[in-house]
Design a protein around this motif. Structure first.
Motif, PDB file in Angstrom:
ATOM      1  N   GLU A   1       0.913  -1.231  -0.023  1.00 50.69           N
ATOM      2  CA  GLU A   1       0.060  -0.068  -0.120  1.00 50.69           C
ATOM      3  C   GLU A   1       0.818   1.222   0.085  1.00 50.69           C
ATOM      4  O   GLU A   1       2.083   1.301   0.556  1.00 50.69           O
ATOM      5  N   GLY A   2       0.288   2.376  -0.428  1.00 46.48           N
ATOM      6  CA  GLY A   2       0.875   3.506  -0.390  1.00 46.48           C
ATOM      7  C   GLY A   2       0.172   4.945   0.417  1.00 46.48           C
ATOM      8  O   GLY A   2      -0.929   4.414   0.603  1.00 46.48           O
ATOM      9  N   ILE A   3       0.656   5.820   0.397  1.00 45.69           N
ATOM     10  CA  ILE A   3      -0.072   7.068   1.166  1.00 45.69           C
ATOM     11  C   ILE A   3       0.002   8.019   0.374  1.00 45.69           C
ATOM     12  O   ILE A   3       1.147   8.557   0.011  1.00 45.69           O
ATOM     13  N   ILE A   4      -1.128   8.807   0.063  1.00 45.09           N
ATOM     14  CA  ILE A   4      -1.377   9.924  -0.554  1.00 45.09           C
ATOM     15  C   ILE A   4      -1.304  11.173   0.334  1.00 45.09           C
ATOM     16  O   ILE A   4      -2.300  11.076   1.198  1.00 45.09           O
ATOM     17  N   VAL A   5      -0.735  12.203   0.411  1.00 46.44           N
ATOM     18  CA  VAL A   5      -0.747  13.398   1.199  1.00 46.44           C
ATOM     19  C   VAL A   5      -1.555  14.375   0.650  1.00 46.44           C
ATOM     20  O   VAL A   5      -1.379  14.469  -0.559  1.00 46.44           O
ATOM     21  N   PRO A   6      -2.270  15.225   1.216  1.00 49.16           N
ATOM     22  CA  PRO A   6      -2.857  16.484   0.653  1.00 49.16           C
ATOM     23  C   PRO A   6      -1.832  17.283  -0.006  1.00 49.16           C
ATOM     24  O   PRO A   6      -0.684  17.649   0.336  1.00 49.16           O
ATOM     25  N   ASP A   7      -2.548  17.737  -1.443  1.00 48.49           N
ATOM     26  CA  ASP A   7      -1.610  18.723  -2.163  1.00 48.49           C
ATOM     27  C   ASP A   7      -2.486  19.888  -2.981  1.00 48.49           C
ATOM     28  O   ASP A   7      -1.987  20.459  -3.587  1.00 48.49           O
ATOM     29  N   GLY A   8      -3.673  19.775  -2.469  1.00 47.65           N
ATOM     30  CA  GLY A   8      -4.272  20.883  -3.074  1.00 47.65           C
ATOM     31  C   GLY A   8      -5.115  20.782  -4.454  1.00 47.65           C
ATOM     32  O   GLY A   8      -5.356  21.817  -5.161  1.00 47.65           O
ATOM     33  N   LYS A   9      -4.849  19.539  -5.116  1.00 46.37           N
ATOM     34  CA  LYS A   9      -5.280  19.313  -6.368  1.00 46.37           C
ATOM     35  C   LYS A   9      -6.338  18.345  -6.592  1.00 46.37           C
ATOM     36  O   LYS A   9      -6.642  17.442  -5.823  1.00 46.37           O
ATOM     37  N   ILE A  10      -6.951  18.424  -7.725  1.00 42.33           N
ATOM     38  CA  ILE A  10      -8.123  17.489  -8.017  1.00 42.33           C
ATOM     39  C   ILE A  10      -7.173  16.491  -9.147  1.00 42.33           C
ATOM     40  O   ILE A  10      -6.701  17.013  -9.956  1.00 42.33           O
TER      41      ILE A  10
ATOM     42  N   PRO B   1      -4.086  12.402   5.094  1.00 41.02           N
ATOM     43  CA  PRO B   1      -3.651  11.225   4.390  1.00 41.02           C
ATOM     44  C   PRO B   1      -4.555  10.157   4.054  1.00 41.02           C
ATOM     45  O   PRO B   1      -5.544   9.749   4.594  1.00 41.02           O
ATOM     46  N   ILE B   2      -4.284   9.769   2.632  1.00 40.39           N
ATOM     47  CA  ILE B   2      -5.253   8.629   2.154  1.00 40.39           C
ATOM     48  C   ILE B   2      -4.309   7.332   1.627  1.00 40.39           C
ATOM     49  O   ILE B   2      -3.429   7.460   1.083  1.00 40.39           O
TER      50      ILE B   2
ATOM     51  N   VAL C   1       2.217  18.859  10.104  1.00 43.13           N
ATOM     52  CA  VAL C   1       2.611  17.685   9.414  1.00 43.13           C
ATOM     53  C   VAL C   1       2.085  16.321   9.896  1.00 43.13           C
ATOM     54  O   VAL C   1       1.425  15.637   9.031  1.00 43.13           O
ATOM     55  N   LYS C   2       1.975  16.186  11.061  1.00 46.13           N
ATOM     56  CA  LYS C   2       1.115  15.031  11.523  1.00 46.13           C
ATOM     57  C   LYS C   2      -0.340  15.103  11.042  1.00 46.13           C
ATOM     58  O   LYS C   2      -0.877  14.002  10.755  1.00 46.13           O
ATOM     59  N   LYS C   3      -1.197  16.178  10.928  1.00 48.84           N
ATOM     60  CA  LYS C   3      -2.371  16.353  10.420  1.00 48.84           C
ATOM     61  C   LYS C   3      -2.592  15.939   8.994  1.00 48.84           C
ATOM     62  O   LYS C   3      -3.319  15.348   8.644  1.00 48.84           O
ATOM     63  N   PHE C   4      -1.601  16.320   8.090  1.00 46.73           N
ATOM     64  CA  PHE C   4      -1.728  16.239   6.969  1.00 46.73           C
ATOM     65  C   PHE C   4      -0.934  14.924   6.389  1.00 46.73           C
ATOM     66  O   PHE C   4      -1.470  14.380   5.187  1.00 46.73           O
ATOM     67  N   ALA C   5       0.028  14.511   7.018  1.00 46.78           N
ATOM     68  CA  ALA C   5       0.623  13.229   6.616  1.00 46.78           C
ATOM     69  C   ALA C   5       0.467  11.962   7.698  1.00 46.78           C
ATOM     70  O   ALA C   5       0.667  10.955   7.003  1.00 46.78           O
ATOM     71  N   GLY C   6       0.122  12.239   8.656  1.00 44.09           N
ATOM     72  CA  GLY C   6      -0.171  11.149   9.477  1.00 44.09           C
ATOM     73  C   GLY C   6       1.093  10.967  10.656  1.00 44.09           C
ATOM     74  O   GLY C   6       0.575   9.968  11.466  1.00 44.09           O
ATOM     75  N   VAL C   7       1.864  11.295  10.173  1.00 45.17           N
ATOM     76  CA  VAL C   7       3.244  11.038  10.805  1.00 45.17           C
ATOM     77  C   VAL C   7       4.158  12.479  11.216  1.00 45.17           C
ATOM     78  O   VAL C   7       3.796  13.347  10.823  1.00 45.17           O
TER      79      VAL C   7
ATOM     80  N   ARG D   1       6.582   4.328   1.037  1.00 41.94           N
ATOM     81  CA  ARG D   1       5.254   4.307   1.379  1.00 41.94           C
ATOM     82  C   ARG D   1       4.317   5.808   0.949  1.00 41.94           C
ATOM     83  O   ARG D   1       3.211   5.772   0.453  1.00 41.94           O
ATOM     84  N   PHE D   2       5.153   6.849   1.096  1.00 42.00           N
ATOM     85  CA  PHE D   2       4.349   8.040   0.906  1.00 42.00           C
ATOM     86  C   PHE D   2       4.711   8.405  -0.705  1.00 42.00           C
ATOM     87  O   PHE D   2       5.977   8.590  -1.051  1.00 42.00           O
ATOM     88  N   ILE D   3       3.736   8.192  -1.428  1.00 42.13           N
ATOM     89  CA  ILE D   3       4.112   8.590  -2.847  1.00 42.13           C
ATOM     90  C   ILE D   3       4.473   9.439  -3.469  1.00 42.13           C
ATOM     91  O   ILE D   3       5.546   9.659  -4.258  1.00 42.13           O
ATOM     92  N   GLN D   4       4.053  10.720  -3.067  1.00 41.21           N
ATOM     93  CA  GLN D   4       4.558  11.952  -3.697  1.00 41.21           C
ATOM     94  C   GLN D   4       5.911  12.201  -3.204  1.00 41.21           C
ATOM     95  O   GLN D   4       6.572  12.783  -3.967  1.00 41.21           O
TER      96      GLN D   4
END
Length: 254
Positions: free
Chosen positions: A38-47, A70-71, A226-232, A244-247
């Motif tokens: 699995e991977g993790i996507i963090v918020p970047d403000g895009k669609i 984080p997704i 950072v913890k809020k948006f990345a989970g770590v 695991r963090f794709i971007q």
């Protein structure tokens, strides 16, 4: 831009006019690994609009709304993904639909959406030119100058600009701007600014700089965001074990 990263092959192109206010980039990732992870996507403000195919013949087209958390992304071994990263203004002017209900979620489209097909994954250069023509044709009305200026200021400032400063420069009240963000994106303007600021901190975190360079109140505030948006915590994000963090993995060093 092209570079292989471990077993990921990545190409990214920024479009020319008239799409510079709508599309941030058109890109592809080929995963040559057969590892199930699995991977993790963090918020970047895009669609993002994705075309995804795997070695078993499966193909899908889907769009993801704005992320504010984080997704976890399911594993896509031996797969090819072509994608279009849109600025949020595309919700109104290209998709012509609200993404408020797709915050941190995705929506699957028919496999012929916008005239795309699995065959488009055979040649990235052709995909880029086809995408450019499709989106140009969908841009059927002139973009409101206030909205163009709003997003230009947000991104140029790396999210450091205040809502009050935006009001004064765009001549749009905070109430109207928040109504716009709620209607089309499902987040507040302040949340969006925080996402952009966090996204612009990723480069420094990859380089091992854990002290805030942008306008965070202090290091504790930076760590919380950072913890809020990345989970770590930042140090865990920097290590990025197992890619695991794709971007983060797709970001060039230095």
């Amino acid at each position: 831009m092209y570079f292989p990263i471990n077993k990921l092959e990545y190409i990214c192109i920024q479009p020319d006019e008239p799409l510079t206010n709508i599309v941030e980039s058109i890109w592809m990732v080929k995963n040559h690994s057969d590892e199930e992870k699995e991977g993790i996507i963090v918020p970047d403000g895009k669609i993002d609009l994705f075309l995804l195919a795997d070695e078993n013949g499966n193909f899908e087209i889907f769009v993801s709304g704005l992320c504010s958390a984080p997704i976890t992304k399911p594993p896509f071994p031996k797969s090819t993904m072509f994608a279009i990263s849109f600025y949020p203004i595309a919700a109104e002017y290209i998709f012509k639909q609200s993404f408020a209900d797709l915050n941190n979620m995705k929506k699957t489209f028919p496999t012929d959406y916008w005239g795309f097909s699995r065959d488009d994954l055979n040649d990235f250069n052709q995909f880029y030119h086809k995408t450019f023509k499709i989106i140009s044709s969908l841009l059927s009305k002139e973009i409101d100058d206030r909205k163009k200026k709003l997003f230009k200021l947000i991104h140029a400032s790396k999210g450091e600009i205040t809502v009050k400063e935006l009001e004064e420069n765009v001549f749009w009240s905070s109430r109207q701007m928040n109504r716009y963000f709620h209607k089309w994106l499902g987040v507040t303007l302040k949340t969006y600014l925080n996402i952009i600021r966090f996204s612009n901190s990723l480069k420094q975190l990859k380089n091992g700089d854990f002290y805030p360079q942008l306008d965070y109140a202090d290091q504790s505030h930076f760590i919380r965001e950072v913890k809020k948006f990345a989970g770590v915590k930042p140090i865990i994000l920097n290590k990025n074990e197992n890619d695991r963090f794709i971007q983060f993995s797709l970001m060039p060093d230095k």
